[in-house]
Scaffold this motif. Sequence first.
Motif, short mmCIF file in Angstrom:
data_model
loop_
_atom_site.label_atom_id
_atom_site.label_comp_id
_atom_site.label_asym_id
_atom_site.label_seq_id
_atom_site.Cartn_x
_atom_site.Cartn_y
_atom_site.Cartn_z
N HIS A 343 0.85 -1.19 0.00
CA HIS A 343 0.00 0.00 0.00
C HIS A 343 0.89 1.24 0.00
O HIS A 343 1.83 1.33 0.80
N ALA A 344 0.60 2.16 -0.87
CA ALA A 344 1.44 3.36 -1.02
C ALA A 344 1.52 4.13 0.31
O ALA A 344 0.49 4.44 0.92
N GLY A 345 2.74 4.43 0.74
CA GLY A 345 2.97 5.28 1.92
C GLY A 345 2.98 4.56 3.24
O GLY A 345 3.52 5.09 4.22
N ALA A 347 4.46 1.68 4.21
CA ALA A 347 5.75 1.14 4.64
C ALA A 347 6.57 2.23 5.33
O ALA A 347 7.22 1.98 6.36
N ASN A 348 6.52 3.43 4.80
CA ASN A 348 7.25 4.55 5.39
C ASN A 348 6.71 4.88 6.78
O ASN A 348 7.48 5.12 7.73
N ILE A 349 5.39 4.88 6.93
CA ILE A 349 4.78 5.17 8.23
C ILE A 349 5.16 4.10 9.25
O ILE A 349 5.49 4.42 10.40
N LEU A 350 5.13 2.84 8.83
CA LEU A 350 5.50 1.76 9.75
C LEU A 350 6.95 1.87 10.18
O LEU A 350 7.29 1.66 11.36
N GLY A 351 7.84 2.20 9.23
CA GLY A 351 9.25 2.37 9.58
C GLY A 351 9.45 3.48 10.60
O GLY A 351 10.17 3.32 11.60
N GLU A 352 8.80 4.62 10.37
CA GLU A 352 8.92 5.76 11.31
C GLU A 352 8.33 5.40 12.67
O GLU A 352 8.88 5.79 13.71
N LEU A 353 7.21 4.68 12.66
CA LEU A 353 6.56 4.30 13.92
C LEU A 353 7.48 3.43 14.77
O LEU A 353 7.67 3.69 15.97
N PHE A 354 8.08 2.43 14.16
CA PHE A 354 8.94 1.52 14.93
C PHE A 354 10.24 2.19 15.35
O PHE A 354 10.78 1.89 16.42
#
Length: 902
Positions: A343-345, A347-354
């Motif tokens: 899903h666009a965007g 993966a980036n949110i999950l990376g920042e969250l972790f």
Amino acid sequence: MGASLPPKEANLFKLIVKSYETKQYKKGLKAADTILKKFPDHGETLAMKGLTLNCVDRKSEAYELVRLGLKKDLKSHVCWHVYGLLYRSDREYREAIKCYRNALRIDPDNIEILRDLSLLQAQMRDLSGFVETRQQLLTLKPNHRMNWIGFAVSHHLNSNGSKAVDILEAFEGTLEDDYPPENERCEHGEMLLYKVSLLEECGFFERALEELHKKESKIFDKLGYKEQEVSLLLKLHRFEEGERLFRVLLSMNPDNYRYYEGLQRCLGLYSENGQYSSDEIDRLETLYKSHAQQYSRSSAVKRIPLDFLSDGKFREAAENYVRPLLTKGVPSLFSDLYPLYNHAGKANILGELFLSMEKSIKTTGGYPESEGKEPPSTLVWILFYLAQHYDRCGQYDIALVKIDEAIEHTPTVIDLYSVKSRILKHSGDLTAAAALADEARCMDLSDRYVNSECVKRMLQADQVALAEKTAFLFTKEGDQLNNLYDMQCMWYELESGESYLRQGELGRALKKFLAVEKHYSDITEDQFDFHSYCLRKMTLRTYVEMLKFQDRLHSHAYFRKAASGAIRCYLRLYDCPPKSAAEENDEMSKLPPSQKKKLRQKLRKAEARAKKDADVKNEESSSTSVAKSGKRQVKPVDPDPYGEKLVQIEDPLAEATKYLKLLLKHSCDCLGTHLLSFEVNMRKQKILLALQAVKHLLRLDAENPESHLCLIKFFHKVGELPSPVTETEKLVWRVLEVERPTFSQLHEKSLIEANYVFLEKHKESLMHRAAVAELMYVLEPTRKAAAVKLIEDWVNDVVSIDGVQGAVRTWKLKDCISLHKILEKTLNDHDAALRWKTRCAEFFPFSTYFEGIRSSATSTAFHQTQKIPGNGVVNLNTGETSALLSSNGRLDKLDTLKDLHI
């Protein structure tokens, strides 16, 4: 049966039949011998004796006796029936059907023969014959429930569902009002649900729903009743009633994803492509929030919103979902969230969250904006997730840093070593990946899964002997290879087959691939026993599903891999046929005497070693093949354990065609199938079949570089053919003249022009440029330098990818390896291949193929392996270079595990 015998012998004949049915074979043989002393030409007794001998592994004698019995009494239905049973035991179903039909000409109303014939017709999918036989059985015995059900099922399988419904209704008309009794409620309820599913399949939704409500009290499976009812309500667009029923089902099982999907359909909030308007997202969010309050322990109600939420709401929902799982320590969290990376965007949110959670745990000991403290293990699982996150994004160096940090924090967690092994595999260091997997295995020697993962990594690193030894730790003593075969361990056979193929051992590779094909034949045969069992037990819906599954069995990925692997072996055998003994002797005669002597000694040692291994295996199998009863269980010995006979075939392309036909029938929508079809048919000079393969490739993916390669190569080959002489050749030529204008890629263009147009369209893709370069060399051999330059001029650009910290290169390791092989083998430019290898070694520092600076191929410590103990632990003396290998698997730590044994 035995009618021509006196009463005493007739009773003995009945005893033979009874002994056969109760598996008392010695008793049956004794009775048969008693009859044959007085009546040596009694055909039926000879046939029954042969059938009994077949059950005690005396097959040749069995066939001789049955044929002799048939010769003595050609008009006996018993002899023909026994002959059919003999063929059936050998899976010669078509011959068995012929025998049964001959028996029925003599005794057309024999129930047993008709029943056996119907089972074979169902097995062979002779559906019209199956209907006819079942109708005959019902006519002969209309008071038998199984005959009614079998007749209905036969019509259903023959695509006549409405007739099957009529038969079931006629059967119900024969029942009394108080039917069924208590002990048959379950079976009768299954029949009623099967009838409703038939009505649904025929499109009679209203009638099906009415029938379902009418028979509710007689249906035992209440959950199946509700699921069938809600399915019909959806198809009738009665969404309000469907919504109420789905909510009832959710109260019974709030973790069933299908129920949530059905509820969304009833509310008009379901999208096949996952795209929703802002209003729909708000409604969905409200729906799942209310369910989350109602089913607070359900994981599905928290996970599903992550699929449709975005931006800040997605981050908030994701954080609420992952926090409890990280605290609890759930290793499968990344696998759960993996689909979100498409899903666009997100993966980036999950990376920042972790990353934010990692920072907060390290500084405050708790989650962001949380006063509570987390256990130390939470940090390990955050790092564990981040390592897999960066591995998914292609940033292997960062992934290794994260997983090393997690291992340093808690070095006793096996999953950390397994994931590090996977990261190293993706980065191209297969040897170090195998070592890490072995390290994980040694931490828990009783874990079969970890052992299997280790074996898989070893096979990927072409460490076949070590992989076999490791796999045998979880097999029975004796002939372990046969145990793996008996367990139908297909992943092992596929991986070892691919490994042997990479190493050029085509006989062993074929042995493994054909073993997988044999497993699928066995699975097909295994359905035979269910044809009578399912009708008797009334598991009709499951039975029909099983038959449909069997019909598409050969479309399974494992069979596709095995068949394509076998075809590639046969293609290589055709291109490079093995040398005959005479040719090998000629080559040996040309060698100097010293080399001859060395070669002969080497061959003698190899033969002695193979003989010794065979003797050891025979001793082990004989020592372990004695059952508790004291009787020896003899297993057939494999006459060709190394597949040497498989490579000594006259026509490899004919063998390849057998498996190609299965792929074309069952995997026609797979690009790889038609690529193999093209390769086989071009070698066989089957021009029209090769053209058909090209058309299928363009239909499936016209922009694929492999499709373009096949298209241009085909018409280039056709252009080199001599002028047609025979009528057949002229006809083929006319077909080609008609077909060529239908290819838009070649419309009013030469092959060279079409190739350049393709390059302009896909010049940003490495593999497309490689395909164009290869064709440039094929079409214009003098332009080899230009073809090489086309590849070498392409720059490994830096791009920004969702979820990636910073930017990454566009080239993929797999593509670069393929391109190196093209330069070296297809274009035959060793200097260019060397330059490409040096260049790729910078971009892929962990790759052993390119001998990257951080790979085990260039690490001196890795080559200091002393020995491989029995449990497969790699013993290394790393010394001063352990720091160098720390990112490649901490191989120095294996020393501490070398004394572990099972």
